[in-house]
Design a protein around this motif. Structure first.
Motif, PDB file in Angstrom:
ATOM      1  N   GLY A  43      50.925  41.280  -9.860  1.00  0.00           N
ATOM      2  CA  GLY A  43      49.593  40.691  -9.920  1.00  0.00           C
ATOM      3  C   GLY A  43      48.434  41.652  -9.961  1.00  0.00           C
ATOM      4  N   LYS A  44      48.704  42.944  -9.844  1.00  0.00           N
ATOM      5  CA  LYS A  44      47.625  43.920 -10.024  1.00  0.00           C
ATOM      6  C   LYS A  44      47.353  44.151 -11.506  1.00  0.00           C
ATOM      7  CE  LYS A  44      46.228  48.637  -8.853  1.00  0.00           C
ATOM      8  NZ  LYS A  44      46.612  49.930  -8.252  1.00  0.00           N
ATOM      9  N   LYS A  45      48.394  43.913 -12.331  1.00  0.00           N
ATOM     10  CA  LYS A  45      48.292  44.219 -13.759  1.00  0.00           C
ATOM     11  C   LYS A  45      48.291  42.989 -14.654  1.00  0.00           C
ATOM     12  CE  LYS A  45      48.537  48.782 -13.473  1.00  0.00           C
ATOM     13  NZ  LYS A  45      47.495  49.685 -13.987  1.00  0.00           N
ATOM     14  N   LYS A  46      48.811  41.861 -14.136  1.00  0.00           N
ATOM     15  CA  LYS A  46      48.944  40.679 -14.989  1.00  0.00           C
ATOM     16  C   LYS A  46      48.754  39.414 -14.163  1.00  0.00           C
ATOM     17  CE  LYS A  46      53.974  40.357 -14.435  1.00  0.00           C
ATOM     18  NZ  LYS A  46      55.277  40.275 -15.131  1.00  0.00           N
ATOM     19  N   LYS A  47      48.752  38.285 -14.833  1.00  0.00           N
ATOM     20  CA  LYS A  47      48.603  36.997 -14.173  1.00  0.00           C
ATOM     21  C   LYS A  47      49.962  36.486 -13.690  1.00  0.00           C
ATOM     22  CE  LYS A  47      44.156  36.440 -15.235  1.00  0.00           C
ATOM     23  NZ  LYS A  47      43.096  36.359 -14.211  1.00  0.00           N
ATOM     24  N   ILE A  48      49.983  35.984 -12.452  1.00  0.00           N
ATOM     25  CA  ILE A  48      51.193  35.453 -11.830  1.00  0.00           C
ATOM     26  C   ILE A  48      51.048  33.943 -11.694  1.00  0.00           C
ATOM     27  CG2 ILE A  48      52.676  35.548  -9.790  1.00  0.00           C
ATOM     28  CD1 ILE A  48      52.489  38.150 -11.437  1.00  0.00           C
ATOM     29  N   SER A  49      52.123  33.216 -11.923  1.00  0.00           N
ATOM     30  CA  SER A  49      52.050  31.758 -11.838  1.00  0.00           C
ATOM     31  C   SER A  49      52.292  31.272 -10.409  1.00  0.00           C
ATOM     32  CB  SER A  49      53.094  31.114 -12.765  1.00  0.00           C
ATOM     33  OG  SER A  49      54.401  31.326 -12.265  1.00  0.00           O
ATOM     34  N   ASN A  50      51.779  30.071 -10.124  1.00  0.00           N
ATOM     35  CA  ASN A  50      52.038  29.430  -8.831  1.00  0.00           C
ATOM     36  C   ASN A  50      53.539  29.264  -8.602  1.00  0.00           C
ATOM     37  OD1 ASN A  50      49.206  29.054  -9.024  1.00  0.00           O
ATOM     38  ND2 ASN A  50      49.332  27.178  -7.812  1.00  0.00           N
ATOM     39  N   LYS A  51      54.256  28.935  -9.677  1.00  0.00           N
ATOM     40  CA  LYS A  51      55.701  28.702  -9.566  1.00  0.00           C
ATOM     41  C   LYS A  51      56.428  29.959  -9.117  1.00  0.00           C
ATOM     42  CE  LYS A  51      59.736  27.142 -12.176  1.00  0.00           C
ATOM     43  NZ  LYS A  51      60.242  26.673 -13.493  1.00  0.00           N
ATOM     44  N   GLN A  52      56.044  31.119  -9.653  1.00  0.00           N
ATOM     45  CA  GLN A  52      56.678  32.376  -9.252  1.00  0.00           C
ATOM     46  C   GLN A  52      56.497  32.634  -7.765  1.00  0.00           C
ATOM     47  OE1 GLN A  52      54.667  34.703 -12.538  1.00  0.00           O
ATOM     48  NE2 GLN A  52      56.556  35.875 -12.371  1.00  0.00           N
ATOM     49  N   ILE A  53      55.274  32.393  -7.281  1.00  0.00           N
ATOM     50  CA  ILE A  53      54.991  32.611  -5.863  1.00  0.00           C
ATOM     51  C   ILE A  53      55.793  31.632  -5.004  1.00  0.00           C
ATOM     52  CG2 ILE A  53      53.202  32.565  -4.081  1.00  0.00           C
ATOM     53  CD1 ILE A  53      51.196  33.331  -6.298  1.00  0.00           C
ATOM     54  N   ALA A  54      55.811  30.361  -5.409  1.00  0.00           N
ATOM     55  CA  ALA A  54      56.529  29.336  -4.651  1.00  0.00           C
ATOM     56  C   ALA A  54      58.013  29.665  -4.547  1.00  0.00           C
ATOM     57  CB  ALA A  54      56.333  27.973  -5.310  1.00  0.00           C
ATOM     58  N   LEU A  55      58.614  30.089  -5.647  1.00  0.00           N
ATOM     59  CA  LEU A  55      60.038  30.431  -5.640  1.00  0.00           C
ATOM     60  C   LEU A  55      60.315  31.654  -4.767  1.00  0.00           C
ATOM     61  CD1 LEU A  55      60.948  29.907  -9.407  1.00  0.00           C
ATOM     62  CD2 LEU A  55      61.743  28.526  -7.484  1.00  0.00           C
ATOM     63  N   SER A  56      59.452  32.648  -4.849  1.00  0.00           N
ATOM     64  CA  SER A  56      59.667  33.896  -4.113  1.00  0.00           C
ATOM     65  C   SER A  56      59.526  33.716  -2.609  1.00  0.00           C
ATOM     66  CB  SER A  56      58.686  34.968  -4.597  1.00  0.00           C
ATOM     67  OG  SER A  56      58.916  35.285  -5.940  1.00  0.00           O
ATOM     68  N   LEU A  57      58.589  32.853  -2.199  1.00  0.00           N
ATOM     69  CA  LEU A  57      58.343  32.645  -0.766  1.00  0.00           C
ATOM     70  C   LEU A  57      59.061  31.417  -0.207  1.00  0.00           C
ATOM     71  CD1 LEU A  57      54.505  33.436  -0.539  1.00  0.00           C
ATOM     72  CD2 LEU A  57      56.422  34.919   0.093  1.00  0.00           C
ATOM     73  N   ASN A  58      59.766  30.674  -1.085  1.00  0.00           N
ATOM     74  CA  ASN A  58      60.452  29.446  -0.670  1.00  0.00           C
ATOM     75  C   ASN A  58      59.496  28.454  -0.011  1.00  0.00           C
ATOM     76  OD1 ASN A  58      63.079  30.066  -1.568  1.00  0.00           O
ATOM     77  ND2 ASN A  58      63.448  31.329   0.247  1.00  0.00           N
ATOM     78  N   VAL A  59      58.367  28.221  -0.682  1.00  0.00           N
ATOM     79  CA  VAL A  59      57.373  27.262  -0.187  1.00  0.00           C
ATOM     80  C   VAL A  59      57.072  26.243  -1.289  1.00  0.00           C
ATOM     81  CG1 VAL A  59      56.332  28.891   1.422  1.00  0.00           C
ATOM     82  CG2 VAL A  59      55.429  28.723  -0.904  1.00  0.00           C
ATOM     83  N   ALA A  60      56.477  25.136  -0.890  1.00  0.00           N
ATOM     84  CA  ALA A  60      56.137  24.085  -1.840  1.00  0.00           C
ATOM     85  C   ALA A  60      54.972  24.510  -2.729  1.00  0.00           C
ATOM     86  CB  ALA A  60      55.779  22.806  -1.096  1.00  0.00           C
ATOM     87  N   ALA A  61      54.947  23.959  -3.936  1.00  0.00           N
ATOM     88  CA  ALA A  61      53.878  24.288  -4.882  1.00  0.00           C
ATOM     89  C   ALA A  61      52.506  23.943  -4.311  1.00  0.00           C
ATOM     90  CB  ALA A  61      54.105  23.537  -6.193  1.00  0.00           C
ATOM     91  N   GLY A  62      52.426  22.827  -3.566  1.00  0.00           N
ATOM     92  CA  GLY A  62      51.156  22.435  -2.972  1.00  0.00           C
ATOM     93  C   GLY A  62      50.648  23.455  -1.960  1.00  0.00           C
ATOM     94  N   SER A  63      51.563  24.073  -1.225  1.00  0.00           N
ATOM     95  CA  SER A  63      51.181  25.103  -0.258  1.00  0.00           C
ATOM     96  C   SER A  63      50.605  26.321  -0.962  1.00  0.00           C
ATOM     97  CB  SER A  63      52.396  25.519   0.577  1.00  0.00           C
ATOM     98  OG  SER A  63      52.889  24.431   1.320  1.00  0.00           O
ATOM     99  N   VAL A  64      51.184  26.670  -2.109  1.00  0.00           N
ATOM    100  CA  VAL A  64      50.673  27.801  -2.884  1.00  0.00           C
ATOM    101  C   VAL A  64      49.262  27.500  -3.368  1.00  0.00           C
ATOM    102  CG1 VAL A  64      50.989  29.208  -4.941  1.00  0.00           C
ATOM    103  CG2 VAL A  64      52.976  28.512  -3.598  1.00  0.00           C
ATOM    104  N   THR A  65      49.042  26.294  -3.870  1.00  0.00           N
ATOM    105  CA  THR A  65      47.721  25.911  -4.368  1.00  0.00           C
ATOM    106  C   THR A  65      46.660  26.048  -3.288  1.00  0.00           C
ATOM    107  OG1 THR A  65      48.693  24.360  -5.948  1.00  0.00           O
ATOM    108  CG2 THR A  65      46.373  24.042  -5.396  1.00  0.00           C
ATOM    109  N   GLU A  66      46.968  25.568  -2.080  1.00  0.00           N
ATOM    110  CA  GLU A  66      46.020  25.640  -0.968  1.00  0.00           C
ATOM    111  C   GLU A  66      45.733  27.081  -0.560  1.00  0.00           C
ATOM    112  OE1 GLU A  66      44.186  23.199   0.457  1.00  0.00           O
ATOM    113  OE2 GLU A  66      44.976  22.069  -1.250  1.00  0.00           O
ATOM    114  N   MET A  67      46.779  27.908  -0.490  1.00  0.00           N
ATOM    115  CA  MET A  67      46.574  29.292  -0.073  1.00  0.00           C
ATOM    116  C   MET A  67      45.818  30.078  -1.136  1.00  0.00           C
ATOM    117  SD  MET A  67      46.691  31.683   2.091  1.00  0.00           S
ATOM    118  CE  MET A  67      47.747  31.089   3.411  1.00  0.00           C
TER     119      MET A  67
END
Length: 215
Positions: free
Chosen positions: A17-41
């Motif tokens: 994410g320092k060099k490119k755009k990261i998707s919400n889905k990538q973050i959710a999968l990596s942290l094992n959290v719900a997509a809605g939690s990623v959106t809020e954070m």
């Protein structure tokens, strides 16, 4: 800054994410959290000027966010290196204790720890360790899933995720392995590859292949 925010900054940094755009889905999968939690954070991180979010394009670190992420990553990965190399922790078991230690360590102790460890450039799962002066080699952000059939690559690093590291310990894929991708199974099936040194055939799950970085 809360530990939750710090976890998000670190994973956005790891994913590039320092060099490119990261998707919400990538973050959710990596942290094992719900997509809605990623959106809020992400909203909170944007409000704190730590990330930028462009709808339908993705999330990236601001200059302030990148600096904070680099400091967190340095602390975390130096402790991981110490725990694995000096206390014989298993790689998949090191994250939780490194997470605790990074939050209670002074800059002075981190600098002495870095010197004690011989100024390592990378942690045990292959991630770059920023130096005291903020300099470091750039990580590869090419994932195994993007390697085409017939192409060769070298395994460079793994996302710092307990379940992923447990999985990789079972299949015995290691940093530095030279591989050749032989087949992408349709409908998000496993990726088949061969270890060039031994000729051993191996299948890597579709999800896992998105969190194994190669050069």
């Amino acid at each position: 800054m809360t530990p939750k925010k710090e976890d998000y900054l670190k994973i956005i940094f790891e994913l590039g994410g320092k060099k490119k755009k990261i998707s919400n889905k990538q973050i959710a999968l990596s942290l094992n959290v719900a997509a809605g939690s990623v959106t809020e954070m992400v909203k909170k991180l944007v409000a704190s000027h730590l990330v930028e979010h462009e709808p339908y394009a993705g999330i990236s670190l601001t200059t302030e966010g990148a600096k904070a992420a680099e400091d967190l990553v340095r602390r975390h990965r130096l402790w991981e290196t110490f725990l694995v190399n000096k206390l014989n922790y298993k790689l998949q078991d090191v994250h939780t204790d490194a997470e605790v230690l990074e939050h209670i360590t002074s800059n002075n102790l981190m600098n002495h720890l870095e010197e004690f460890l011989g100024n390592p450039k990378r942690c045990p799962h292959g991630g770059v360790i920023p130096r005291q002066d903020g300099q470091y080699e750039e990580d590869s952000h090419k994932v195994l899933a993007s390697v085409l059939d017939g192409q060769e690559a070298v395994v460079d690093r793994f996302i710092d995720n307990h379940d992923l590291l447990e999985y990789l310990a079972d299949v015995k894929l290691n940093i530095g392995d030279k591989i050749k991708v032989t087949k992408h199974t349709p409908f998000e099936g496993p990726i088949e590859l061969v270890l060039l040194a031994s000729g051993e055939k191996m299948s890597i799950g579709y999800k896992a292949a998105h969190y194994i970085f190669v050069r």
